[in-house]
Scaffold this motif. Sequence first.
Motif, PDB file in Angstrom:
ATOM      1  N   SER A 162     -54.955 -34.408  41.631  1.00 17.46           N
ATOM      2  CA  SER A 162     -53.817 -34.162  40.981  1.00 17.46           C
ATOM      3  C   SER A 162     -53.857 -33.576  40.164  1.00 17.46           C
ATOM      4  N   GLU A 163     -55.194 -33.978  39.302  1.00 16.51           N
ATOM      5  CA  GLU A 163     -54.242 -32.915  37.708  1.00 16.51           C
ATOM      6  C   GLU A 163     -54.694 -31.534  37.541  1.00 16.51           C
ATOM      7  N   LEU A 164     -55.562 -31.128  38.324  1.00 13.56           N
ATOM      8  CA  LEU A 164     -56.659 -29.861  39.066  1.00 13.56           C
ATOM      9  C   LEU A 164     -54.933 -29.377  39.776  1.00 13.56           C
ATOM     10  N   GLU A 165     -54.730 -30.067  40.160  1.00 11.23           N
ATOM     11  CA  GLU A 165     -53.068 -29.334  41.011  1.00 11.23           C
ATOM     12  C   GLU A 165     -52.340 -28.602  39.927  1.00 11.23           C
ATOM     13  N   ALA A 188     -61.567 -34.816  41.568  1.00 13.25           N
ATOM     14  CA  ALA A 188     -62.649 -33.119  41.868  1.00 13.25           C
ATOM     15  C   ALA A 188     -63.630 -33.164  41.007  1.00 13.25           C
ATOM     16  N   ALA A 189     -63.552 -33.575  39.482  1.00 16.49           N
ATOM     17  CA  ALA A 189     -64.741 -33.210  38.287  1.00 16.49           C
ATOM     18  C   ALA A 189     -65.020 -34.725  37.842  1.00 16.49           C
ATOM     19  N   VAL A 190     -66.680 -34.886  38.206  1.00 17.72           N
ATOM     20  CA  VAL A 190     -67.351 -36.265  37.369  1.00 17.72           C
ATOM     21  C   VAL A 190     -67.696 -35.237  35.833  1.00 17.72           C
ATOM     22  N   ARG A 215     -66.664 -32.099  43.046  1.00 15.96           N
ATOM     23  CA  ARG A 215     -66.663 -32.204  43.924  1.00 15.96           C
ATOM     24  C   ARG A 215     -65.024 -31.616  44.925  1.00 15.96           C
ATOM     25  N   SER A 216     -64.683 -30.772  44.163  1.00 21.11           N
ATOM     26  CA  SER A 216     -63.203 -30.400  45.085  1.00 21.11           C
ATOM     27  C   SER A 216     -63.882 -29.275  46.023  1.00 21.11           C
ATOM     28  N   GLY A 217     -63.095 -28.912  46.570  1.00 22.35           N
ATOM     29  CA  GLY A 217     -63.050 -27.888  47.592  1.00 22.35           C
ATOM     30  C   GLY A 217     -64.842 -27.645  48.034  1.00 22.35           C
ATOM     31  N   LEU A 265     -60.118 -25.723  36.441  1.00 20.27           N
ATOM     32  CA  LEU A 265     -61.450 -27.171  36.223  1.00 20.27           C
ATOM     33  C   LEU A 265     -62.014 -26.543  35.213  1.00 20.27           C
ATOM     34  N   GLU A 266     -62.594 -25.950  34.906  1.00 23.35           N
ATOM     35  CA  GLU A 266     -63.212 -25.519  33.886  1.00 23.35           C
ATOM     36  C   GLU A 266     -62.511 -25.915  32.390  1.00 23.35           C
ATOM     37  N   ARG A 267     -60.909 -25.788  32.257  1.00 24.12           N
ATOM     38  CA  ARG A 267     -60.872 -26.117  31.091  1.00 24.12           C
ATOM     39  C   ARG A 267     -60.566 -26.836  30.768  1.00 24.12           C
ATOM     40  N   LEU A 268     -60.239 -27.564  32.198  1.00 26.93           N
ATOM     41  CA  LEU A 268     -60.146 -29.263  31.880  1.00 26.93           C
ATOM     42  C   LEU A 268     -61.533 -30.213  31.547  1.00 26.93           C
ATOM     43  N   VAL A 269     -62.582 -29.594  31.853  1.00 26.56           N
ATOM     44  CA  VAL A 269     -63.409 -30.245  31.868  1.00 26.56           C
ATOM     45  C   VAL A 269     -63.884 -30.266  29.798  1.00 26.56           C
ATOM     46  N   LEU A 270     -63.601 -28.478  29.737  1.00 27.90           N
ATOM     47  CA  LEU A 270     -63.283 -28.885  28.066  1.00 27.90           C
ATOM     48  C   LEU A 270     -62.546 -29.993  27.362  1.00 27.90           C
ATOM     49  N   VAL A 271     -61.592 -29.964  27.924  1.00 27.36           N
ATOM     50  CA  VAL A 271     -60.469 -30.556  27.205  1.00 27.36           C
ATOM     51  C   VAL A 271     -61.086 -32.185  27.423  1.00 27.36           C
TER      52      VAL A 271
END
Length: 442
Positions: free
Chosen positions: A46-49, A35-37, A431-433, A77-83
């Motif tokens: 799967s993490e995003l979902e 979904a993202a690099v 890279r997602s959607g 996704l932005e929150r996951l990036v920050l994590v």
Amino acid sequence: MPNRALFNRVLLAVLLAAAIGVSHAQTLQPLDRIAAVVNEDVILQSELERAVQNVVSQYANQPGQLPPRAVLERQVLERLVLVKLQVARAAESGIRVSDQELNSAVAAVAQQNGMSLDALRQRLQADGMSFDDFRASLREEMSVQRLRQSFAQSRVQVSEGEVDAALAAQAGGSVQYHLAHILVALPEGASAEQIGVGQQKAEGVKGLIERGEMEFAAAAVRYSDSPNALEGGDLGWRSLDEIPSAFVNLLRGMQPGQMVGPIRGPSGFQLLKLVETRDAAQAGSQMMTEYHARHILVRVTEVQDAAAAKARIDTLRARIAGGADFVEVARESSEDANSRGEGGDLGWFPADAFGPGFGQQLASVEDGGVTAPFRTDAGWHIVQRVATRQTDMGSANQRAQMRETIGRRKLEDEYNRFLQELRGEAYVNFRSGDRGENASGG
């Protein structure tokens, strides 16, 4: 003061249990996509979902507050990036979570969900999540918390003069403001074109709110770039010395419910709403209402979804209404490991110790009464109010509480700036959607 140690244990239990709801998978699964690099790391689809589904479950009773799926995915996704960025910074800072500490945390999560380690492993596997991925997720969560604690110790200081000034403001009858905001962020060194686009977006959001097409909180969830977007942009209570000078004069002339902006600030354009006001002296009064209560908790996790948790708490409430003893039902069925052995007893605590919703429910029943089931971030609760009392905090406790309040506000502001710096310096590629564009910040 309330039993702060008990409160902290409850918060830790909630934090650890919440790790079941958001998995940061570290191994590629068949057909799983990136979904993202994020710098040298990746976020899988799967993490995003899983993370999106966790947010959807939290809003099960208010689905209309959530934005369209594509917008929600972008925010999550932005929150996951920050994590990811915080975990990397924690590692660079020498923060480590030992295997022994991780094993203890995993055991605590299993206990809080009323199952053995083997049962937890099997349930996770049945839901498509490997036990190794779960452990990795929990290790990341613990690393982030330790990074935040380290940041607070090194960067946040509260002087005695600041405490004196805040207490004097309370005694002088100053006003406190409950605020909410919507942020349209601008990159550092934004071009004239980017500034124009940002201002146009902020004006557009303001128009939606003013025409009654959308509530402020819903607009914050959908459009704000602030880390608190999914909380409706709520900034909590602030005194004038905790509010940027650009807003102070505007607030003095506003009425509760009014909105101002967009106003250009260091992070971008902001819309600010005055939710309500209160007298600071009254808010800081030494006399405080405390409750003695017991509760039964049924958690919402990856293992037990919101519908199943609600059905279970309804059943437990019906048993108590039918004459079952609250203490015995709590010992038998509550999923709060910290209070279950004591029959759900939480001891004495102030009304807002576990969040405003908890206190509101307690206020709705008499001593000896049991609330209807209600939802918090921890899960579904029923609470038995045992007794109430008025407590004199005393000057020492009042100073300690004020110091804690100032420190918490400073940490919130400083850490948000720190996160913006991390994000701005990072290489991030979605890279997602429909997010195939390069979104690198450095």
